[in-house]
Design a protein around this motif. Structure first.
Motif, PDB file in Angstrom:
ATOM      1  N   ALA A   1       0.939  -1.171  -0.046  1.00  0.00           N
ATOM      2  CA  ALA A   1      -0.049   0.051  -0.046  1.00  0.00           C
ATOM      3  C   ALA A   1       0.802   1.227  -0.042  1.00  0.00           C
ATOM      4  CB  ALA A   1      -0.890  -0.036   1.269  1.00  0.00           C
ATOM      5  N   PRO A   2       0.818   2.062  -1.023  1.00  0.00           N
ATOM      6  CA  PRO A   2       1.417   3.590  -0.910  1.00  0.00           C
ATOM      7  C   PRO A   2       0.722   4.170   0.242  1.00  0.00           C
ATOM      8  CG  PRO A   2       0.672   3.047  -3.120  1.00  0.00           C
ATOM      9  CD  PRO A   2       0.152   1.833  -2.320  1.00  0.00           C
ATOM     10  N   ILE A   3       1.635   4.991   0.927  1.00  0.00           N
ATOM     11  CA  ILE A   3       1.457   5.947   2.233  1.00  0.00           C
ATOM     12  C   ILE A   3       1.066   7.132   1.509  1.00  0.00           C
ATOM     13  CG2 ILE A   3       1.953   6.813   4.105  1.00  0.00           C
ATOM     14  CD1 ILE A   3       3.524   4.240   4.761  1.00  0.00           C
ATOM     15  N   CYS A   4      -0.116   7.611   1.570  1.00  0.00           N
ATOM     16  CA  CYS A   4      -0.451   9.112   1.013  1.00  0.00           C
ATOM     17  C   CYS A   4      -0.699   9.983   2.267  1.00  0.00           C
ATOM     18  CB  CYS A   4      -1.639   8.613   0.388  1.00  0.00           C
ATOM     19  SG  CYS A   4      -1.565   8.356  -1.378  1.00  0.00           S
ATOM     20  N   GLY A   5       0.147  10.877   2.321  1.00  0.00           N
ATOM     21  CA  GLY A   5       0.030  12.022   3.425  1.00  0.00           C
ATOM     22  C   GLY A   5      -0.773  13.086   3.134  1.00  0.00           C
ATOM     23  N   ALA A   6      -2.129  12.897   2.574  1.00  0.00           N
ATOM     24  CA  ALA A   6      -2.802  13.987   2.288  1.00  0.00           C
ATOM     25  C   ALA A   6      -3.067  15.085   3.391  1.00  0.00           C
ATOM     26  CB  ALA A   6      -4.267  13.478   1.920  1.00  0.00           C
ATOM     27  N   ARG A   7      -3.002  16.372   2.910  1.00  0.00           N
ATOM     28  CA  ARG A   7      -3.068  17.309   4.082  1.00  0.00           C
ATOM     29  C   ARG A   7      -4.625  18.067   4.032  1.00  0.00           C
ATOM     30  NH1 ARG A   7       1.667  21.170   2.411  1.00  0.00           N
ATOM     31  NH2 ARG A   7       1.143  20.763   0.244  1.00  0.00           N
ATOM     32  N   THR A   8      -5.438  17.914   3.081  1.00  0.00           N
ATOM     33  CA  THR A   8      -7.135  18.131   2.993  1.00  0.00           C
ATOM     34  C   THR A   8      -7.777  17.033   2.601  1.00  0.00           C
ATOM     35  OG1 THR A   8      -6.898  18.704   0.582  1.00  0.00           O
ATOM     36  CG2 THR A   8      -6.027  20.391   2.344  1.00  0.00           C
ATOM     37  N   VAL A   9      -9.020  16.888   2.884  1.00  0.00           N
ATOM     38  CA  VAL A   9      -9.955  16.224   2.460  1.00  0.00           C
ATOM     39  C   VAL A   9      -9.981  16.013   1.025  1.00  0.00           C
ATOM     40  CG1 VAL A   9     -12.425  15.392   2.511  1.00  0.00           C
ATOM     41  CG2 VAL A   9     -11.385  16.338   4.539  1.00  0.00           C
ATOM     42  N   ASN A  10      -9.862  17.073   0.374  1.00  0.00           N
ATOM     43  CA  ASN A  10     -10.078  16.946  -1.246  1.00  0.00           C
ATOM     44  C   ASN A  10      -9.106  16.365  -1.780  1.00  0.00           C
ATOM     45  OD1 ASN A  10     -12.475  18.264  -1.434  1.00  0.00           O
ATOM     46  ND2 ASN A  10     -11.606  20.339  -1.679  1.00  0.00           N
ATOM     47  N   GLN A  11      -7.713  16.379  -1.201  1.00  0.00           N
ATOM     48  CA  GLN A  11      -6.485  15.669  -1.673  1.00  0.00           C
ATOM     49  C   GLN A  11      -6.655  14.114  -1.355  1.00  0.00           C
ATOM     50  OE1 GLN A  11      -3.013  17.039   0.467  1.00  0.00           O
ATOM     51  NE2 GLN A  11      -2.865  19.003  -1.078  1.00  0.00           N
ATOM     52  N   LEU A  12      -7.411  13.918  -0.200  1.00  0.00           N
ATOM     53  CA  LEU A  12      -7.591  12.393   0.123  1.00  0.00           C
ATOM     54  C   LEU A  12      -8.483  11.759  -0.970  1.00  0.00           C
ATOM     55  CD1 LEU A  12      -7.013  10.036   1.870  1.00  0.00           C
ATOM     56  CD2 LEU A  12      -8.723  10.814   3.251  1.00  0.00           C
ATOM     57  N   LYS A  13      -9.657  12.498  -0.991  1.00  0.00           N
ATOM     58  CA  LYS A  13     -10.427  11.958  -1.895  1.00  0.00           C
ATOM     59  C   LYS A  13      -9.991  11.680  -3.363  1.00  0.00           C
ATOM     60  CE  LYS A  13     -14.650  13.847   0.243  1.00  0.00           C
ATOM     61  NZ  LYS A  13     -15.749  14.901   0.140  1.00  0.00           N
ATOM     62  N   ASP A  14      -9.142  12.562  -3.865  1.00  0.00           N
ATOM     63  CA  ASP A  14      -8.521  12.313  -5.062  1.00  0.00           C
ATOM     64  C   ASP A  14      -7.746  11.050  -5.035  1.00  0.00           C
ATOM     65  OD1 ASP A  14      -8.046  12.958  -8.025  1.00  0.00           O
ATOM     66  OD2 ASP A  14      -5.927  13.328  -7.020  1.00  0.00           O
ATOM     67  N   ASN A  15      -6.881  10.995  -3.772  1.00  0.00           N
ATOM     68  CA  ASN A  15      -5.997   9.732  -3.970  1.00  0.00           C
ATOM     69  C   ASN A  15      -6.866   8.591  -3.781  1.00  0.00           C
ATOM     70  OD1 ASN A  15      -3.908  11.664  -4.036  1.00  0.00           O
ATOM     71  ND2 ASN A  15      -3.603  11.527  -1.591  1.00  0.00           N
ATOM     72  N   LEU A  16      -7.904   8.438  -3.187  1.00  0.00           N
ATOM     73  CA  LEU A  16      -8.706   7.344  -2.798  1.00  0.00           C
ATOM     74  C   LEU A  16      -9.293   6.783  -4.144  1.00  0.00           C
ATOM     75  CD1 LEU A  16     -10.719   8.356   0.415  1.00  0.00           C
ATOM     76  CD2 LEU A  16      -9.285   6.295   0.115  1.00  0.00           C
ATOM     77  N   GLY A  17      -9.492   7.684  -5.177  1.00  0.00           N
ATOM     78  CA  GLY A  17      -9.726   7.475  -6.494  1.00  0.00           C
ATOM     79  C   GLY A  17      -9.212   6.522  -7.216  1.00  0.00           C
ATOM     80  N   MET A  18      -7.950   6.160  -6.575  1.00  0.00           N
ATOM     81  CA  MET A  18      -6.875   5.110  -7.541  1.00  0.00           C
ATOM     82  C   MET A  18      -7.476   3.831  -7.343  1.00  0.00           C
ATOM     83  SD  MET A  18      -5.363   3.071  -4.923  1.00  0.00           S
ATOM     84  CE  MET A  18      -3.860   2.746  -5.538  1.00  0.00           C
ATOM     85  N   VAL A  19      -8.390   3.478  -6.156  1.00  0.00           N
ATOM     86  CA  VAL A  19      -8.874   2.251  -6.153  1.00  0.00           C
ATOM     87  C   VAL A  19     -10.031   1.699  -7.277  1.00  0.00           C
ATOM     88  CG1 VAL A  19      -8.702   2.413  -3.614  1.00  0.00           C
ATOM     89  CG2 VAL A  19     -10.930   2.764  -4.734  1.00  0.00           C
ATOM     90  N   ASN A  20     -10.219   2.627  -8.057  1.00  0.00           N
ATOM     91  CA  ASN A  20     -11.164   2.559  -9.173  1.00  0.00           C
ATOM     92  C   ASN A  20     -10.548   2.588 -10.605  1.00  0.00           C
ATOM     93  OD1 ASN A  20     -13.421   2.162  -7.668  1.00  0.00           O
ATOM     94  ND2 ASN A  20     -13.654   4.528  -7.383  1.00  0.00           N
ATOM     95  N   VAL A  21      -9.152   2.608 -10.689  1.00  0.00           N
ATOM     96  CA  VAL A  21      -8.354   2.843 -11.695  1.00  0.00           C
ATOM     97  C   VAL A  21      -7.837   1.695 -12.200  1.00  0.00           C
ATOM     98  CG1 VAL A  21      -6.414   4.155 -12.836  1.00  0.00           C
ATOM     99  CG2 VAL A  21      -8.058   5.666 -11.555  1.00  0.00           C
ATOM    100  N   THR A  22      -7.923   1.440 -13.245  1.00  0.00           N
ATOM    101  CA  THR A  22      -7.054  -0.001 -13.930  1.00  0.00           C
ATOM    102  C   THR A  22      -6.278   0.718 -15.143  1.00  0.00           C
ATOM    103  OG1 THR A  22      -8.730  -1.199 -13.290  1.00  0.00           O
ATOM    104  CG2 THR A  22      -7.056  -2.151 -15.009  1.00  0.00           C
ATOM    105  N   LEU A  23      -4.984   0.568 -14.909  1.00  0.00           N
ATOM    106  CA  LEU A  23      -4.035   0.801 -16.082  1.00  0.00           C
ATOM    107  C   LEU A  23      -3.839  -0.073 -17.032  1.00  0.00           C
ATOM    108  CD1 LEU A  23      -1.224   2.754 -14.127  1.00  0.00           C
ATOM    109  CD2 LEU A  23      -3.148   3.864 -15.384  1.00  0.00           C
ATOM    110  N   SER A  24      -3.902   0.057 -18.313  1.00  0.00           N
ATOM    111  CA  SER A  24      -3.588  -1.079 -19.446  1.00  0.00           C
ATOM    112  C   SER A  24      -2.290  -1.490 -19.178  1.00  0.00           C
ATOM    113  CB  SER A  24      -4.171  -0.533 -20.726  1.00  0.00           C
ATOM    114  OG  SER A  24      -3.251   0.455 -21.208  1.00  0.00           O
ATOM    115  N   ASP A  25      -1.952  -2.643 -19.865  1.00  0.00           N
ATOM    116  CA  ASP A  25      -0.739  -3.253 -20.047  1.00  0.00           C
ATOM    117  C   ASP A  25       0.356  -2.104 -21.017  1.00  0.00           C
ATOM    118  OD1 ASP A  25      -1.528  -5.337 -18.535  1.00  0.00           O
ATOM    119  OD2 ASP A  25      -1.602  -6.779 -20.262  1.00  0.00           O
ATOM    120  N   VAL A  26      -0.382  -1.800 -21.805  1.00  0.00           N
ATOM    121  CA  VAL A  26       0.301  -0.663 -22.671  1.00  0.00           C
ATOM    122  C   VAL A  26       0.704   0.682 -21.785  1.00  0.00           C
ATOM    123  CG1 VAL A  26       0.206   0.897 -24.735  1.00  0.00           C
ATOM    124  CG2 VAL A  26      -0.752  -1.155 -24.921  1.00  0.00           C
ATOM    125  N   ALA A  27      -0.009   1.190 -21.123  1.00  0.00           N
ATOM    126  CA  ALA A  27       0.039   2.440 -20.098  1.00  0.00           C
ATOM    127  C   ALA A  27       1.291   1.862 -19.067  1.00  0.00           C
ATOM    128  CB  ALA A  27      -1.076   2.780 -19.396  1.00  0.00           C
TER     129      ALA A  27
END
Length: 362
Positions: free
Chosen positions: A285-311
Motif C-alpha cells: 500500500a502506498p502511504i499518502c500524506g494528504a493534507r486536505t480532505v479533497n486531496q485524500l478523496k482524489d487519492n482514494l480514487g485510485m482504487v477504481n483505476v485500472t491501467l492497461s498493459d500498454v500504459a
C-alpha cells in the motif's frame, strides 16, 4: 477498497495507507479528524504515524480521534508507528538501543491511547547498536503484547538482510514490512532493496508515492511553485527533495506522460501514479500524506483505476532507473528487469542519485 496481506502475515490492510506526518501542524486537528473519517468511511484501514512527527503531536491527534470513535470503526484499523529518532538532545534518546526503543514505544502507546500497536517500525538503521540488541527488544515487545508486527523503514538492502538473517539465526520474530521512498520518480530501490524484500517476503509500504506533488500534476517545468505546495514551502527539506526531482530530464518526461495518460483516461495524475505504484512487485500500500480532505478523496480514487498493459509499459520505460556504470548499468539492468517481472532470486546492487537544485527553469 481492496485489501492485501501485510507481508507474510495473515493480517489484511487497505491497498492505500494514510500518512499522518502533518497532523498537528500543517493539518489542524479538525481537518485531521475529517481526513481520518473520510479515509475510514472509504474502507481504508492502514494508518501510519511516528513518534517524531510534529514532535509527537501527530500521534496525539490520532489518539484523540481513536478515543472519540466507536469500536466498530477503530477495531478494524491497523495502526503503525515508528521509533528511532527523538527531538531531545539527550545522548541516549535516539537510536535502536533497548533503552531508547522501550521509552519510545511506551511514549507512542501513551500518545495513541493504546495498549498495543499493530505495526512498530524502526524509522532508520543504527549501526552503533548491535542488531541483536534491537531484535531482542522487538521480540520481547511482541511477546509482551505491546506490538503485533515488526517493520523497518529507510533500510538499505544489506541492512534489511542483516536484520532478517540475524533474527532467523536467533530464532526471533522477523520483520514483515519495509517503508522506503518509492515512486515513478524514485525507483532506485529496484536495484537491490526490492529484490531483497521480494526474496524475504517483505511487503513494501512506499512513502512519498507522489514525489512531493510532482506526480499529482502540481508543477510545470520552469514555473514558480505555489506557496501552499511542498515545492513552494520555505522548509529546507521540501526544497532539497523538490530540487532533486526538478533537475532530471527523465522526471519531466515521466510527469508529462502521467499527465497525458490521466487526461486520456479522464482521471487525475495522482490516481495514475498511485495505481502504477500499487501494481509494482512487493508493494502492499502506498502511504499518502494528504493534507486536505479533497486531496485524500482524489487519492482514494485510485482504487477504481485500472491501467492497461500498454500504459504500464510506457510508464515503466519512461521512468526506468538510470545508473552511471558497473555494476548498476547494463551489467545489472537485465537482472533488475527479471526481478521485477518474476522475482527471480538474483542479487542486484543499489544506487542512489540526485542533487539540490531549485525547481528548475530549463
Amino acid at each position: 477498497m481492496k485489501y492485501r496481506k501485510l507481508g507474510k502475515t495473515g493480517t489484511a490492510v487497505s491497498e492505500l495507507a494514510l500518512g499522518t506526518m502533518y497532523f498537528g501542524e500543517e493539518t489542524n486537528e479538525t481537518d485531521a479528524f475529517a481526513i481520518l473519517d473520510t479515509f475510514t468511511d472509504a474502507g481504508g484501514s492502514l494508518i501510519d504515524t511516528s513518534n517524531v512527527y510534529v514532535n509527537g503531536k501527530s500521534e496525539e491527534v490520532l489518539g484523540r480521534w481513536l478515543a472519540a470513535r466507536p469500536a466498530e470503526v477503530t477495531d478494524r484499523l491497523v495502526i503503525a508507528t515508528k521509533g528511532r529518532f527523538s527531538a531531545s538532545s539527550d545522548v541516549n534518546d535516539s537510536g535502536l538501543s533497548r533503552r531508547h526503543l522501550q521509552r519510545s514505544l511506551e511514549g507512542s502507546l501513551k500518545r495513541l491511547g493504546l495498549e498495543q500497536v499493530d505495526l512498530y517500525q524502526l524509522h532508520a538503521s543504527d549501526m552503533e547498536t548491535p542488531v541483536e540488541e534491537t531484535l531482542l527488544f522487538l521480540n520481547d515487545a511482541v511477546q509482551s503484547g505491546k506490538i503485533n508486527y515488526i517493520g523497518l523503514s529507510n533500510f538499505t538492502a544489506w541492512q534489511l538482510q542483516l536484520m532478517i538473517s540475524t533474527a532467523k539465526e536467533m530464532g526471533l520474530y522477523l520483520p514483515v514490512s519495509l517503508q522506503p521512498q518509492y515512486s515513478l520518480l524514485s525507483r532506485e530501490i529496484e536495484w537491490e532493496i526490492v529484490p531483497a524484500a521480494l526474496y524475504n517476503g517483505i511487503g513494501l509500504l512506499p512513502w512519498s508515492p507522489l514525489a512531493g506533488g510532482f506526480l499529482a500534476g502540481k508543477y510545470q517545468r520552469g514555473g514558480v511553485p505555489a506557496a501552499d505546495t511542498r515545492a513552494g514551502s520555505n522548509k529546507a527539506l521540501y526544497q532539497f527533495v523538490s530540487g532533486e526531482y526538478a533537475e532530471s530530464e527523465r522526471n519531466w518526461a515521466t510527469i508529462n506522460l502521467v499527465n497525458q495518460i490521466a487526461q486520456e483516461m479522464g482521471v487525475s495524475s495522482a490516481q495514475v501514479s498511485l495505481r502504477w505504484l500499487a501494481e509494482r512487485p512487493g508493494v502492499i500500500a502506498p502511504i499518502c500524506g494528504a493534507r486536505t480532505v479533497n486531496q485524500l478523496k482524489d487519492n482514494l480514487g485510485m482504487v477504481n483505476v485500472t491501467l492497461s498493459d500498454v500504459a504500464m509499459h510506457m510508464l515503466d520505460e519512461v521512468s526506468k532507473p538510470v545508473s552511471g556504470g558497473y555494476p548498476y548499468g547494463e551489467f545489472g539492468q537485465w537482472q533488475r528487469e527479471r526481478w521485477m517481472q518474476d522475482g527471480s532470486p538474483e542479487p542486484i546492487p543499489v544506487v542512489t542519485a540526485g542533487s539540490s537544485h531549485p525547481l528548475g527553469n530549463k
